[in-house]
Design an enzyme around this catalytic site. Sequence first.
Site, PDB file in Angstrom:
ATOM      1  N   CYS A   2       0.848  -1.189   0.000  1.00 30.81           N
ATOM      2  CA  CYS A   2       0.000   0.000   0.000  1.00 30.81           C
ATOM      3  C   CYS A   2       0.885   1.241   0.000  1.00 30.81           C
ATOM      4  O   CYS A   2       1.984   1.241   0.543  1.00 30.81           O
ATOM      5  CB  CYS A   2      -0.944   0.111   1.191  1.00 30.81           C
ATOM      6  SG  CYS A   2      -1.991  -1.316   1.418  1.00 30.81           S
ATOM      7  N   ARG A  27       3.324   0.099  -5.263  1.00 31.40           N
ATOM      8  CA  ARG A  27       3.188  -0.564  -3.966  1.00 31.40           C
ATOM      9  C   ARG A  27       1.867  -1.313  -3.824  1.00 31.40           C
ATOM     10  O   ARG A  27       1.669  -2.066  -2.865  1.00 31.40           O
ATOM     11  CB  ARG A  27       3.277   0.467  -2.838  1.00 31.40           C
ATOM     12  CG  ARG A  27       4.554   1.264  -2.843  1.00 31.40           C
ATOM     13  CD  ARG A  27       4.573   2.238  -1.696  1.00 31.40           C
ATOM     14  NE  ARG A  27       4.514   1.577  -0.428  1.00 31.40           N
ATOM     15  CZ  ARG A  27       5.547   1.058   0.215  1.00 31.40           C
ATOM     16  NH1 ARG A  27       6.742   1.180  -0.296  1.00 31.40           N
ATOM     17  NH2 ARG A  27       5.405   0.441   1.364  1.00 31.40           N
ATOM     18  N   TRP A  75      -3.079  -2.490  -1.646  1.00 31.19           N
ATOM     19  CA  TRP A  75      -2.882  -3.888  -2.019  1.00 31.19           C
ATOM     20  C   TRP A  75      -3.543  -4.676  -0.892  1.00 31.19           C
ATOM     21  O   TRP A  75      -3.059  -4.670   0.234  1.00 31.19           O
ATOM     22  CB  TRP A  75      -1.400  -4.221  -2.111  1.00 31.19           C
ATOM     23  CG  TRP A  75      -1.118  -5.607  -2.621  1.00 31.19           C
ATOM     24  CD1 TRP A  75      -1.080  -6.004  -3.930  1.00 31.19           C
ATOM     25  CD2 TRP A  75      -0.821  -6.764  -1.836  1.00 31.19           C
ATOM     26  NE1 TRP A  75      -0.777  -7.340  -4.000  1.00 31.19           N
ATOM     27  CE2 TRP A  75      -0.615  -7.841  -2.733  1.00 31.19           C
ATOM     28  CE3 TRP A  75      -0.720  -7.013  -0.474  1.00 31.19           C
ATOM     29  CZ2 TRP A  75      -0.305  -9.132  -2.312  1.00 31.19           C
ATOM     30  CZ3 TRP A  75      -0.416  -8.301  -0.046  1.00 31.19           C
ATOM     31  CH2 TRP A  75      -0.215  -9.342  -0.967  1.00 31.19           C
ATOM     32  N   ASN A 101      -0.894   1.448   6.008  1.00 30.47           N
ATOM     33  CA  ASN A 101      -0.153   0.431   5.260  1.00 30.47           C
ATOM     34  C   ASN A 101       0.355  -0.575   6.291  1.00 30.47           C
ATOM     35  O   ASN A 101       1.037  -0.175   7.232  1.00 30.47           O
ATOM     36  CB  ASN A 101       1.019   1.128   4.538  1.00 30.47           C
ATOM     37  CG  ASN A 101       2.017   0.160   3.946  1.00 30.47           C
ATOM     38  OD1 ASN A 101       1.682  -0.981   3.658  1.00 30.47           O
ATOM     39  ND2 ASN A 101       3.236   0.604   3.761  1.00 30.47           N
ATOM     40  N   GLY A 102      -0.005  -1.848   6.137  1.00 30.45           N
ATOM     41  CA  GLY A 102       0.450  -2.852   7.112  1.00 30.45           C
ATOM     42  C   GLY A 102      -0.708  -3.735   7.555  1.00 30.45           C
ATOM     43  O   GLY A 102      -1.765  -3.754   6.923  1.00 30.45           O
ATOM     44  N   GLU A 490      14.796 -17.302 -13.402  1.00 29.23           N
ATOM     45  CA  GLU A 490      14.426 -15.886 -13.450  1.00 29.23           C
ATOM     46  C   GLU A 490      13.654 -15.567 -14.745  1.00 29.23           C
ATOM     47  O   GLU A 490      12.675 -14.821 -14.720  1.00 29.23           O
ATOM     48  CB  GLU A 490      15.699 -15.031 -13.327  1.00 29.23           C
ATOM     49  CG  GLU A 490      15.523 -13.544 -13.488  1.00 29.23           C
ATOM     50  CD  GLU A 490      14.580 -12.877 -12.478  1.00 29.23           C
ATOM     51  OE1 GLU A 490      14.152 -13.540 -11.517  1.00 29.23           O
ATOM     52  OE2 GLU A 490      14.236 -11.716 -12.693  1.00 29.23           O
ATOM     53  N   LYS A 494       9.882 -14.030 -14.834  1.00 29.53           N
ATOM     54  CA  LYS A 494       9.533 -12.781 -15.531  1.00 29.53           C
ATOM     55  C   LYS A 494       8.330 -13.003 -16.430  1.00 29.53           C
ATOM     56  O   LYS A 494       7.419 -12.195 -16.464  1.00 29.53           O
ATOM     57  CB  LYS A 494      10.693 -12.278 -16.407  1.00 29.53           C
ATOM     58  CG  LYS A 494      11.870 -11.609 -15.757  1.00 29.53           C
ATOM     59  CD  LYS A 494      11.616 -10.292 -15.094  1.00 29.53           C
ATOM     60  CE  LYS A 494      11.112 -10.519 -13.704  1.00 29.53           C
ATOM     61  NZ  LYS A 494      12.017 -10.362 -12.627  1.00 29.53           N
ATOM     62  N   GLU A 497       5.006 -13.569 -14.350  1.00 29.80           N
ATOM     63  CA  GLU A 497       4.431 -12.469 -13.581  1.00 29.80           C
ATOM     64  C   GLU A 497       3.873 -11.351 -14.440  1.00 29.80           C
ATOM     65  O   GLU A 497       2.930 -10.688 -14.031  1.00 29.80           O
ATOM     66  CB  GLU A 497       5.419 -11.918 -12.551  1.00 29.80           C
ATOM     67  CG  GLU A 497       6.639 -11.272 -13.127  1.00 29.80           C
ATOM     68  CD  GLU A 497       7.603 -10.771 -12.052  1.00 29.80           C
ATOM     69  OE1 GLU A 497       7.159 -10.406 -10.972  1.00 29.80           O
ATOM     70  OE2 GLU A 497       8.815 -10.762 -12.328  1.00 29.80           O
ATOM     71  N   HIS A 513      14.121 -36.053 -16.354  1.00 32.42           N
ATOM     72  CA  HIS A 513      13.525 -36.677 -15.168  1.00 32.42           C
ATOM     73  C   HIS A 513      12.072 -36.262 -14.981  1.00 32.42           C
ATOM     74  O   HIS A 513      11.529 -36.405 -13.893  1.00 32.42           O
ATOM     75  CB  HIS A 513      14.349 -36.322 -13.924  1.00 32.42           C
ATOM     76  CG  HIS A 513      15.763 -36.804 -14.019  1.00 32.42           C
ATOM     77  ND1 HIS A 513      16.089 -38.137 -13.932  1.00 32.42           N
ATOM     78  CD2 HIS A 513      16.923 -36.143 -14.244  1.00 32.42           C
ATOM     79  CE1 HIS A 513      17.406 -38.278 -14.083  1.00 32.42           C
ATOM     80  NE2 HIS A 513      17.929 -37.077 -14.278  1.00 32.42           N
ATOM     81  N   LYS A 612       5.085  -4.103  -5.607  1.00 31.91           N
ATOM     82  CA  LYS A 612       6.544  -4.039  -5.707  1.00 31.91           C
ATOM     83  C   LYS A 612       7.238  -4.501  -4.434  1.00 31.91           C
ATOM     84  O   LYS A 612       8.195  -5.245  -4.490  1.00 31.91           O
ATOM     85  CB  LYS A 612       6.944  -2.593  -6.041  1.00 31.91           C
ATOM     86  CG  LYS A 612       8.432  -2.406  -6.285  1.00 31.91           C
ATOM     87  CD  LYS A 612       8.852  -2.992  -7.596  1.00 31.91           C
ATOM     88  CE  LYS A 612      10.333  -2.897  -7.842  1.00 31.91           C
ATOM     89  NZ  LYS A 612      10.776  -3.899  -8.825  1.00 31.91           N
TER      90      LYS A 612
END
Length: 617
Positions: A2, A27, A75, A101-102, A490, A494, A497, A513, A612
Amino acid sequence: MCGITGYIGYRDAYPIIINGLQRLEYRGYDSAGVVLYDGKQINLSKTKGKVSDLLNKFDAEDAKKGNVGIGHTRWATHGVPNDVNSHPHTSQSGDLVIVHNGIIENYDTIKKELINRGYTFHSDTDTEVLINLIEEVKKNNNVKLGKAVQIALNEVVGAFAIAVFDIEKPDEIVVAKLGSPIAIGIGKDNTEFFIASDASPFLEYTKDAIYLEDEEMAIIKVGRAIEIRKINDDSVVTANVQELQMNLEQIEKGGYDHFMLKEIHEQPRAITDTFRGRLLKDEAIIKMAGIEDNMKRFLNAERILIVACGTSWHAGLVAEYIFEEFARIPVEVEYASEFRYRNPIITEKDIVIAISQSGETADTLAAIKMAKSKGAFVFGVCNVVGSSISRESDAGAYTHAGPEIGVASTKAFTTQITVLTLIALRLARAKGTMSSSDFRMYLHEMELIPNKVEKLLEIDSKVEEIARKYLLSTNFLYLGRGFNFPVALEGALKLKEISYIHAEGYPAAEMKHGPIALIDDRMPVVVIATNKGHYDKVVSNIQEIKSRQGKIIAIVTEGDTVVKEIADHVIEIPDTEEALTPLLTTIPLQLLSYYIAVMRDCNVDQPRNLAKSVTVE
Ligand code: F6R
């Protein structure tokens, strides 16, 4: 998560808060809201959706009036994203307003008590509980807002950054912090103040800022110096006013369509900035204060434990290969979220390296606190200066990537690898595990990397062409070996997401395997097959994919002729030492995911469900 903004002073608060929220959307961006006080009443507007959706609520000019206000971009943690759960929240009387925020962990118990005392709740949020608790404390104790906030915060368990104001005293905003960041910008002669989760919303107005520490609160009143106190014991704290080094250019798109593309293209500069003043090729030395000051500890370390999440964890995996190869120190790489909740064996001879772009990731922060309590020495590798992880660490080295705003991490990853490689090289020399000629050669090769990245970025349109061919694929496989196995992970992350295509990263030899069963003529497989290390073995893996009609996108070294014959598409990277190839092989994978996401019309900079910095568990 947030983002919080606030303003109090002589200007119109509306544009400052709205622009600020847009800068903080990285955020969180599932709902947004603003409250302004126009001298007579408050005007509160909030909505599910982005800040751009919120603008539709401000058709009437009157609603934009006021020199004081607070805003929020969310968020969701408690309560689904909808209009009612959006912030700001008001208290039962309507007098107090809050953005938060939290997470308040004991909100349920407090809520039940407040319900017994006659409070009713409209949202599912912990924030509405907090503002009503503040109101109840204020009423019962007959105290001012600042004191009420302080008493209430001593009753809550959890994490918070809050900004609160009382319409009865609209010349004052109270802010407080525990676990989530908050910065206060100070206008000339205290005539105005800015509040934000980071300094980006007020860069054009002031360079003077205070970052509150955990367990601190501030009473901000126009025309008066800020009053900072400890939340738990009421002691006065001397304000530490810092001069911001960030500039506006760094947080704008600068002609690129997306922050992600800008940040991909910034990598040559970011890598150079990260080794500037540290890699001294002519003197054949690496100078890093955080390592020099603690050299004895590093030399005596029996083990290095790396803790991180997501992309930073992938940088940690690359570092594992590099540290073991160069400095011959055993390394274990841990997901911070797993590490903190098991009972790991940690001794005073361990060094814990925490890697984090934001420096605020809750799991990484908790992991280092736990490691410190068991006696380990903690070394932080962070991008955000002054962040919680950098402050909590015993020593550290910053990456100098500059602000990373696109949610998908790009330049943070390559600069993390850069710093970690420098550390490994420095330790290798100190331990004598690398010859001085090899050391010099690596310094030389490292210095060439930014130019090679620059050159590699010219393939932009080639990658775009490949992206067009596979944009409708529903699955991707990424394969790599050795130093490039983490790069395969990675690359897959990418793609997942930002384009929402399912992708898996695997060590190339593991394919047989299990994952090989997935391969058919609809499966694109991205294979990193640079000409060193396990080249022949990776070529055999490529043959195996080919025989099953998989579509091969190969990342090879310039001049490769073997893979070219087999692969459907080939992207060439400039030649370098094997251990340094991740700094190059990553680039085409970043571009590939970017272009696929753009072509699928995805929101590249703000992918769904993500934020983020993950400041909650
Ligand atoms: C992926 C991404 C995340 C972060 C992770 C850790 O592109 O950005 O996986 O890497 O959330 O964040 P930091 O590095 O801020 O601790």
